[in-house]
Design a protein around this motif. Structure first.
Motif, PDB file in Angstrom:
ATOM      1  N   UNK A 284       0.817  -1.203   0.000  1.00 38.91           N
ATOM      2  CA  UNK A 284       0.000   0.000   0.000  1.00 38.91           C
ATOM      3  C   UNK A 284       0.853   1.255   0.000  1.00 38.91           C
ATOM      4  N   UNK A 285       0.404   2.252  -0.744  1.00 38.19           N
ATOM      5  CA  UNK A 285       1.106   3.529  -0.828  1.00 38.19           C
ATOM      6  C   UNK A 285       0.068   4.649  -0.877  1.00 38.19           C
ATOM      7  N   UNK A 286       0.385   5.744  -0.221  1.00 37.49           N
ATOM      8  CA  UNK A 286      -0.555   6.854  -0.219  1.00 37.49           C
ATOM      9  C   UNK A 286       0.068   8.104   0.346  1.00 37.49           C
ATOM     10  N   UNK A 287      -0.798   9.066   0.587  1.00 40.30           N
ATOM     11  CA  UNK A 287      -0.321  10.322   1.138  1.00 40.30           C
ATOM     12  C   UNK A 287      -1.472  11.270   1.396  1.00 40.30           C
ATOM     13  N   UNK A 288      -1.161  12.373   2.057  1.00 45.43           N
ATOM     14  CA  UNK A 288      -2.157  13.392   2.379  1.00 45.43           C
ATOM     15  C   UNK A 288      -1.541  14.763   2.163  1.00 45.43           C
ATOM     16  N   UNK A 289      -2.320  15.642   1.535  1.00 40.75           N
ATOM     17  CA  UNK A 289      -1.921  17.031   1.331  1.00 40.75           C
ATOM     18  C   UNK A 289      -2.900  17.912   2.098  1.00 40.75           C
ATOM     19  N   UNK A 290      -2.372  18.772   2.962  1.00 32.96           N
ATOM     20  CA  UNK A 290      -3.198  19.567   3.869  1.00 32.96           C
ATOM     21  C   UNK A 290      -2.976  21.037   3.597  1.00 32.96           C
ATOM     22  N   UNK A 291      -4.071  21.779   3.479  1.00 35.41           N
ATOM     23  CA  UNK A 291      -4.028  23.228   3.390  1.00 35.41           C
ATOM     24  C   UNK A 291      -4.701  23.776   4.643  1.00 35.41           C
ATOM     25  N   UNK A 292      -3.903  24.272   5.573  1.00 30.24           N
ATOM     26  CA  UNK A 292      -4.443  24.744   6.842  1.00 30.24           C
ATOM     27  C   UNK A 292      -3.652  24.176   7.999  1.00 30.24           C
TER      28      UNK A 292
ATOM     29  N   UNK B 269     -15.478  10.532   0.101  1.00 32.38           N
ATOM     30  CA  UNK B 269     -14.502   9.513  -0.302  1.00 32.38           C
ATOM     31  C   UNK B 269     -15.051   8.762  -1.509  1.00 32.38           C
ATOM     32  N   UNK B 270     -14.150   8.305  -2.357  1.00 29.72           N
ATOM     33  CA  UNK B 270     -14.512   7.500  -3.521  1.00 29.72           C
ATOM     34  C   UNK B 270     -13.449   6.430  -3.705  1.00 29.72           C
TER      35      UNK B 270
ATOM     36  N   UNK C 170      -8.366   4.500  -3.276  1.00 29.55           N
ATOM     37  CA  UNK C 170      -9.351   5.286  -2.532  1.00 29.55           C
ATOM     38  C   UNK C 170      -8.868   6.720  -2.411  1.00 29.55           C
ATOM     39  N   UNK C 171      -9.790   7.652  -2.645  1.00 37.08           N
ATOM     40  CA  UNK C 171      -9.505   9.090  -2.537  1.00 37.08           C
ATOM     41  C   UNK C 171     -10.469   9.706  -1.533  1.00 37.08           C
TER      42      UNK C 171
ATOM     43  N   UNK D  46      -5.066  10.133  -0.552  1.00 37.57           N
ATOM     44  CA  UNK D  46      -5.084   9.060  -1.542  1.00 37.57           C
ATOM     45  C   UNK D  46      -4.349   7.859  -0.955  1.00 37.57           C
ATOM     46  N   UNK D  47      -4.926   6.676  -1.142  1.00 38.45           N
ATOM     47  CA  UNK D  47      -4.248   5.458  -0.701  1.00 38.45           C
ATOM     48  C   UNK D  47      -4.619   4.337  -1.663  1.00 38.45           C
TER      49      UNK D  47
END
Length: 699
Positions: free
Chosen positions: A54-62, A653-654, A669-670, A691-692
């Motif tokens: 599994x690979x993913x990440x998160x981008x945060x504004x705030x 989520x989708x 999954x997003x 995203x993961x």
């Protein structure tokens, strides 16, 4: 670049290499079995083992810290082995299993090994590591700055190691031994906020604080059980040691100058050694009568140490501390706990449809504590005084329970329970040598008694094959009484519980549940909960008698629907609404105190909607929308801080799952989240994209 690679390998390389090695060994060991299945088609083979990457990440504004605490996900990129399972037979009857995962740069690791020979013995063990995120921000006050004094992206790592083995030969006693080590290490937020410089309405405790956690706990357990005819006997012991060395870091009057700006460090060291021995028996006296007993004795010897120091920086040594009258140092002490618990339980089936189960529990505890520390004079400097404190606490509680269950009416189940508790105790407290006038020469004794009653009735009704109804009601009352020796300190301010002679808590709770399936592909579920509580207090020195000091009213309504209009499509929706209010006697104050205490409210919405669709035989789609809303904010800036909660959150989520073959599955999954928190001045707001993706291979 070489330095970055070296640090990564040093931090994660050992765990990565270990996990990859286990995966490779498992795949290789499975090769012989795979050769036997080569003649079968891919759909005929059974694959009990798998590895998932599994690979993913998160981008945060705030606000990054707010996002990580709420979602439990770090900002940035991460990946690795998200799931791994391998099993293989050993000999004729044995089974070896291995499970694991390792998400690198995420501190999410697990490895578990299990070797089991049924009716003989087993041995299993494992290691796990996980990271928990915390938001170290402080409070918000509209007439003061929002203090950002350090990186508020805090985290706490938990690591667990354990091994367990047991003998399970049919004709011999069942023996189980287990060892556990638990570690907690890192930083987390503290709600003991520091005091800010003065505003137009005075000082406010909004300056962020944080805790340094360093804890290790070891536990050894041994249990033995044996069944002799209709009786099962068991006994065991438990030995535990802990080493807790935590610190709280606080700041007061930041930016107010060298004479006021202070860093506070309080160290709390606790080292308990625990020994427990327990035994039980379980006997079927007759075919319909079960009699059980249990006993437990615990001895806990605890050492304590610590200090509280003020300085120009955190954790100064004694020579560099700054004077303050709340400083204490060289605190040493300890406590000794001895606890006995005994239980007796009986279950008797009077008829096939009527069961009665009475039980009794007796608990006795004695705790002796002592400590000594040094404190400066009231002005914060020399001379230093040695203070000594001690306390003795004894209590005994007797609790009883009676349960009844009746199923003699078709489609009905009735049950009732009664719980009772009676207890008495005494507390002796002594403190000498403290220079603070409020505490000096404390010497008092308090006798206390308590009783509790709780009565519960409920029923389940199945009037139709597709309809079920359930309801439960309980009434609970608890009364605490205090009788002290009338100690009065040097100034007319007393200490808890000296200003109480009686406290009474009374609660009524009812809930209703409904499940209805009008069609084979349609289900409705609904629930309503209502709770009403009152708190009455009687002052020790007041002749006003009992006062109703608080009323708590709570309503919770929730419902869900599941519908599958045709085989490929399903919908799931849920909604819940909670209304909670605590009304205190203090909100009736008038004059200069008007508005100093407000009612506490906790109303909020939760809603979700999920849509799933099977695009084809190998591909599934799913999307979910979630909503959360709370709007209970109250402006109490004149007296304190803004109260309540004012949060709104949207989440979407989708995902897609595609089965490439019988052995290979891919998942993507997003998620998008939008979070606003008006009560913090919108300082904790964020929007985030996540995203993961995983790919699973079975073998």
């Amino acid at each position: 670049m070489q330095t970055i690679v070296y640090k990564w390998v040093k931090t994660y390389g050992t765990k990565a290499l270990l996990l990859v090695s286990f995966c490779a060994m498992a795949v290789a060991a499975n090769g012989a079995e795979a050769e036997k299945d080569d003649k079968k088609s891919d759909t005929e083979k059974e694959y009990n083992n798998w590895v998932e990457f599994g690979f993913g990440g998160a981008a945060v504004d705030g606000n990054r810290a707010s996002f990580q605490r709420r979602m439990g996900v770090k900002q940035g990129v991460y990946g690795g082995v998200s799931d791994f399972h391998f099993e293989q037979g050993v000999g004729k009857e044995g089974l070896f299993k291995m499970d694991g995962k390792g998400i690198f740069d995420y501190h999410d690791y697990k490895l578990q090994l299990d070797l089991d020979f049924p009716d003989k013995y087993y041995i299993r063990g494992g290691y796990s590591e996980s990271r928990y995120w915390y938001d170290g921000s402080g409070g918000y006050y509209p007439f003061l700055p929002y203090y950002l004094l350090y990186d508020d992206n805090l985290h706490l790592d938990r690591r667990d190691v354990w091994i367990e083995t047991g003998l399970r030969f049919p004709d011999l006693p069942q023996i189980t031994f287990r060892y556990e080590r638990h570690i907690r290490e890192g930083l987390k937020d503290s709600t003991s906020w520091g005091m800010s410089p003065s505003s137009i309405y005075g000082y406010r405790n909004i300056v962020p604080s944080f805790l340094g956690i360093d804890e290790i706990r070891d536990v050894f357990m041994l249990d033995i059980s044996k069944k002799i005819k209709s009786t099962e006997l068991g006994a065991g012991f438990r030995v535990g040691t802990q080493d807790i060395d935590n610190k709280r870091y606080e700041r007061i009057f930041p930016g107010a100058g060298a004479g006021l700006d202070r860093h506070i460090t309080q160290r709390d060291y606790v080292s308990p050694d625990m020994f427990n021995v327990h035994a039980y028996s379980k006997t079927w006296l007759k075919e319909k009568t079960l009699f059980t007993t249990g006993y437990s004795f615990t001895d806990m010897d605890t050492d304590t140490a610590g200090y509280r120091r003020y300085g120009n920086y955190y954790d100064p040594d004694f020579a560099n501390r700054l004077p303050h009258f709340e400083t204490f140092d060289n605190m040493v002490g300890g406590s000794l706990l001895k606890q006995h618990v005994a239980t007796i339980n009986l279950m008797h089936i009077i008829k096939d449809n009527f069961t009665i189960a009475p039980s009794v529990k007796i608990e006795s505890s004695d705790i002796d504590s002592v400590s000594s520390f040094i404190k400066p004079s009231f002005g914060g400097g020399a001379p230093w005084n040695t203070a000594d404190a001690s306390s003795q606490r004894s209590l005994i509680d007797v609790s009883e329970r009676l349960e009844l269950r009746y199923t003699g009416i078709t489609n009905w189940v009735f049950y009732a329970r009664g719980d009772w508790l009676q207890g008495d105790g005494d507390l002796s407290e002594r403190l000498t040598g403290d220079p603070l006038p409020l505490l000096n020469n404390l010497n008092r004794s308090t006798d206390d008694s308590r009783y509790m009653q709780k009565y519960t009735i409920g029923a389940n009704w199945y009037p139709l094959r597709k309809l079920s109804l359930s309801s439960e009601y309980y009434h609970k009352i608890r009364v605490n009484k205090y009788d002290n020796d009338g100690y009065i300190p040097p100034v007319p301010v007393n200490l808890y519980p000296n200003y109480f002679s009686r406290q009474e808590f009374e609660t009524d709770d009812v809930n209703l549940r409904l499940t209805y399936r009008p069609l084979g592909n349609l289900t409705f579920v609904g629930r309503y909960d209502f709770q009403y509580s009152t708190i009455n207090n009687r002052s020790y020195y007041d002749s006003l008698g009992d006062l109703e000091t608080a009323k708590v009213t709570s309503h919770i309504l929730s419902g869900s629907i599941t519908w599958s209009p045709f085989n490929r499509l399903y919908l799931q929706g849920s909604v819940s609404y909670a209304m909670d209010k605590t009304d205190t006697f203090a909100d009736t104050l008038t004059g200069a105190a008007y508005g100093s205490v407000l009612d506490a409210r906790n109303n909020y919405w939760n809603a979700s909607l999920t849509l799933g669709y099977a695009l084809c035989e190998k591909t599934d789609l799913e999307t979910t929308y979630t909503y959360y809303r709370s709007d209970n904010s109250q402006d109490n800036a004149l007296w304190g801080l803004p109260l309540g909660s004012n949060v709104r959150e949207h989440g979407v989520t989708a995902g897609i799952v595609h089965r490439i073959s019988n052995r290979l599955r891919w998942n993507l999954k997003y998620g998008f989240y939008d979070y606003t928190d008006n009560l913090t001045g919108n300082n904790n707001d964020y929007t985030a994209h996540m995203v993961f993706s995983t790919i699973q291979m079975r073998f």
